[in-house]
Scaffold this active site. Structure first.
Site, PDB file in Angstrom:
ATOM      1  N   SER A  60      70.393 -20.805  78.398  1.00 56.95           N
ATOM      2  CA  SER A  60      69.271 -20.430  77.706  1.00 56.95           C
ATOM      3  C   SER A  60      69.326 -19.331  76.484  1.00 56.95           C
ATOM      4  CB  SER A  60      68.141 -19.782  78.702  1.00 56.95           C
ATOM      5  OG  SER A  60      66.816 -19.771  78.049  1.00 56.95           O
ATOM      6  N   ASP A 206      65.579 -26.030  80.724  1.00 62.07           N
ATOM      7  CA  ASP A 206      66.446 -24.572  80.650  1.00 62.07           C
ATOM      8  C   ASP A 206      67.324 -24.570  82.130  1.00 62.07           C
ATOM      9  OD1 ASP A 206      66.549 -21.602  81.158  1.00 62.07           O
ATOM     10  OD2 ASP A 206      65.233 -21.426  79.633  1.00 62.07           O
TER      11      ASP A 206
END
Length: 742
Positions: A60, A206
């Protein structure tokens, strides 16, 4: 080029030998949104103490910083890059209004709701995320710079891996080659908020759901010692679970914390875990990122004694830094140079020529990153795509700009919604729901069939065929039919027209030919035929006021560069229209026989806006007139309402001749005062205008002066305002409205 490659290879070999004489160090950067700025502080401490990084991986926001560091940017460089980016814009994919074409601007005024829907004849379709990631990818691209696709991320200054999650089965996907920007974005794609990244047959989101602290990944890369930085969010206590948002955060936290705990167990005694303080900073608090950098430094200094054991000599570290810079410059240079070709991968219903015309890039040009971004933005502004991307591909023949466009997955036939609500705290509230259905891709040049329906106080049905005549869509034909029912409620009676409430039902047929002049202007010649009838709604006396027919030619020029519809802060809008009309009418209240006449109708509108700091202002002028009176009531115009003689309620003054001038000042309360992402304004207006039924009655000495105080906003549902208006006639009116005004 050969000499540079030999020098770089020599530098790599020297550093490689040095790494073999010491433990190889791997850095792991976890996900955590805005809290990820703490990673910069940790990397800065490593640099200050001559601690090299041999392998790096991130998830991320950790993938974003790891990608920049692996490319060869220093901690100071990354801080400068991050602080120059507005990460809030990464969660807004709307094309700025000023970038839309003239036609799309006018449609957006009517249908401002950002709800994305399509219909394919059997089912309603929606996108896979609230956002498609266009601005997020642009943000990452501008951060990284222009580099070609890589055969392997081991070829970067520091070998890199980014971690994403396969949405189909929540498995970990480690990205180690290809497009660096895509690898970083895939790891940062928040599911639900951003559409998944399609990569090698997988839908990636993610990486925090699969591995938020990828210790295992860096171990597999060959690291002997791990420095892991954890900025994950701890679970909330029972007392903190106060809303549905808290519950969703908690469920997400279960996954990220579970993967974090699993990865920590893989760390040995010689590995170092750094946990910066994150209190008071949330995942989306991007404005607080500067506060996280010193927290990262503080966390690293807590373990400074252990970290210093990994230091190398100043000379060796200088060679390490020189190698990083050399590799970075090598890849950035490979992304620059004269373009030998432009290649289009078109996965949309828009024809290639229209896309390439908007791109505006030709072989032989030298492109910098800003120029590439501007070219991508021009294509995206066509408002036909889910995502537009581009990268430089180095091939034997030279540099090739590869443009990838993806049509809206919920298209090609699109649904739009518009909502309008207005209340003056006196009469009945006005509410309207508008629906549009556009059928795209009717022929090679991109014809559209657009249908609109208005339900509520303003009732209308409209169907239009828009037919571009060539691939660039510069020239066009269009034809439309519209049925419209409108009601005026006058507060001022005229001896020539003593009726308080008038309803007009009209049917209009128009055909036209025009030219789109750039993205901001349009010139059109059209022919229209309209029939209508008017009814007196206030009593049964002369309930049927008459019927009319009108037809003729109209020449219209429009220009629109305003950044916002209701409260513009910059730009200009101009509309000039002249029509030659043949009119026939039968008015029952004037004791005159059916009459025929020719008339010329004029219309002029101008708006000019500017701003300075949080202050902005705009001026608008409007004038509409017809050179012959008493033939029909087809040319009735109205005044009244917010910023249209604000002391009067909506459409309470009507006649065939209309003049208005207004000056408006606004002060933006959003960012500096309220900390909001949408523009919120407090302001006032000064206005002058009137309407006249007959031309001989037009007298600027009869102008009514009015003004308003208001609190307004440009929301995702359209403009909104709470306002009070007052006129020098003694009339007052309050307004509360949302969406396009009636």
């Amino acid at each position: 080029m050969l000499i540079r490659l030999l020098v770089m290879a020599l530098a790599l070999s020297v550093v490689g030998l040095q790494a073999k004489e010491r433990p190889e160090i791997g850095v792991v950067l976890s996900g955590g949104g805005a809290k990820g700025a703490a990673h910069i502080g940790v990397l800065r401490v490593l640099e200050q103490n001559h601690i090299p990084v041999d392998h790096i991986a991130g998830t991320s926001m950790g993938a974003y910083i790891a990608g920049l560091y692996a490319l060869g940017y220093s901690a100071d460089d990354i801080e400068s890059i991050m602080m120059s980016m507005d990460f809030n814009t990464g969660f807004d994919d709307d094309v700025p209004r000023e970038d839309l074409s003239y036609r799309h601007k006018q449609q957006h005024n009517e249908f401002p709701l950002p709800l994305k829907m399509g219909f394919d004849g059997s089912e309603v379709k929606f996108p896979k995320g609230a956002l498609q990631g266009q601005t997020m990818r642009s943000l990452i691209r501008r951060s990284v710079g222009t580099i070609p696709e890589l055969n392997h991320f081991d070829d970067l200054a520091i070998p890199l891996r980014t971690v994403a999650t396969n949405l189909a089965d929540r498995s970990e996907v480690v990205l180690d080659s290809g497009n660096l920007v895509v690898a970083m974005q895939a790891s940062m794609t928040v599911p639900g908020a951003l559409a998944p990244i399609e990569y090698q047959g997988k839908m990636l989101v993610d990486g925090g759901m699969a591995n938020n602290l990828p210790v295992s990944v860096v171990k597999e890369m060959g690291a002997d010692i791990i420095i892991a930085v954890d900025i994950g969010t701890p679970l909330k206590s029972q007392d903190e679970l106060k809303s549905v948002f808290d519950v969703v955060d908690q469920l997400t936290g279960y996954l990220t914390n579970m993967t974090r705990d699993q990865q920590v167990t893989l760390m040995s005694e010689q590995d170092i875990l750094l946990v910066p303080e994150i209190d008071g900073v949330g995942t989306s608090d991007f404005d607080l990122m500067p506060e996280m950098i010193p927290r990262g430094e503080k966390a690293a200094k807590v373990e400074l004694a252990r970290l210093k054991e990994l230091s190398i000599s100043e000379e060796a570290y200088r060679a390490y830094q020189d190698q990083k810079i050399a590799v970075r410059e090598f890849w950035l240079r490979k992304g620059r140079g004269e373009l030998m070709a432009v290649e289009l991968n078109n996965n949309s219903w828009v024809n290639d020529a229209h896309i390439m015309n908007a791109l505006g890039v030709k072989p032989g040009e030298l492109l910098e990153q800003d120029e590439i971004e501007n070219a991508i933005a021009r294509v995206y502004a066509l408002n036909e795509f889910e995502q537009v991307d581009a990268h430089i591909d180095e091939r034997p023949e030279g540099h090739v700009l590869v443009l990838d466009v993806a049509g809206k997955s919920w298209g090609p036939n699109l649904l739009e919604l518009g909502l309008r609500f207005e209340d003056n705290f006196d009469d009945v509230s006005r509410v309207n729901v508008d629906v549009a259905y556009t059928v795209n891709n009717l022929h090679l040049f991109g014809a559209q069939w657009r249908n609109e329906l208005g339900i509520g106080n303003d009732q209308r049905v409209k169907s239009e065929l828009y037919l571009p005549l060539e691939t660039t869509q510069k020239w066009y034909l269009r034809g439309h039919f519209e049925y419209h029912k409108e009601l005026w409620d006058s507060i001022i009676e005229d001896e020539a027209f003593p009726f308080k409430e008038v309803r007009r039902d009209s049917s209009n047929f128009t055909v036209g030919a025009g030219i789109n002049i750039g993205t901001e202007a349009q010139l059109e010649l059209s022919y229209m035929y309209e029939t209508g009838d008017l009814e007196n709604q206030s009593s049964n006396f002369f309930s049927n006021l008459g019927e009319y027919e009108v037809n003729g030619a109209r020449l219209t020029f429009g220009y629109d560069s305003l950044d916002q519809f209701m409260f513009p802060t910059e730009g200009t809008k101009l509309l000039v229209s002249v029509a030659h009309l043949d009119e026939r009418s039968d008015l029952t209240f004037d004791d005159q026989p059916r009459s025929n006449a020719r008339s010329i109708q004029y219309e002029f509108q101008w708006v000019g806006a500017t701003h300075w700091d949080q202050h902005s202002g705009f001026i608008k002028t409007e004038y509409q007139s017809v050179n012959e009176d008493g033939v029909s009531l087809s040319q009735l115009q109205s005044l009244g309402g917010f910023l249209n003689l604000s002391g009067f309620y909506r459409d309470s003054l009507f006649g065939s001749h209309r003049a208005l001038a207004a000056g408006v000042y606004t002060y933006d309360l959003s960012e500096g005062t309220l900390g909001l992402s949408i523009p919120v304004y407090v302001g006032f207006s000064l206005e002058a205008g009137n309407v006249w039924l007959e031309k001989d009655s037009v007298d600027m000495g009869d102008l009514i002066y009015s003004g308003s105080l208001f609190l307004g906003a440009e929301t995702k549902l359209g403009p909104a305002a709470l306002a009070w208006g007052h006129a020098d006639t003694g009339d007052d009116s309050f307004y509360l409205f949302l969406g396009k005004s009636f």
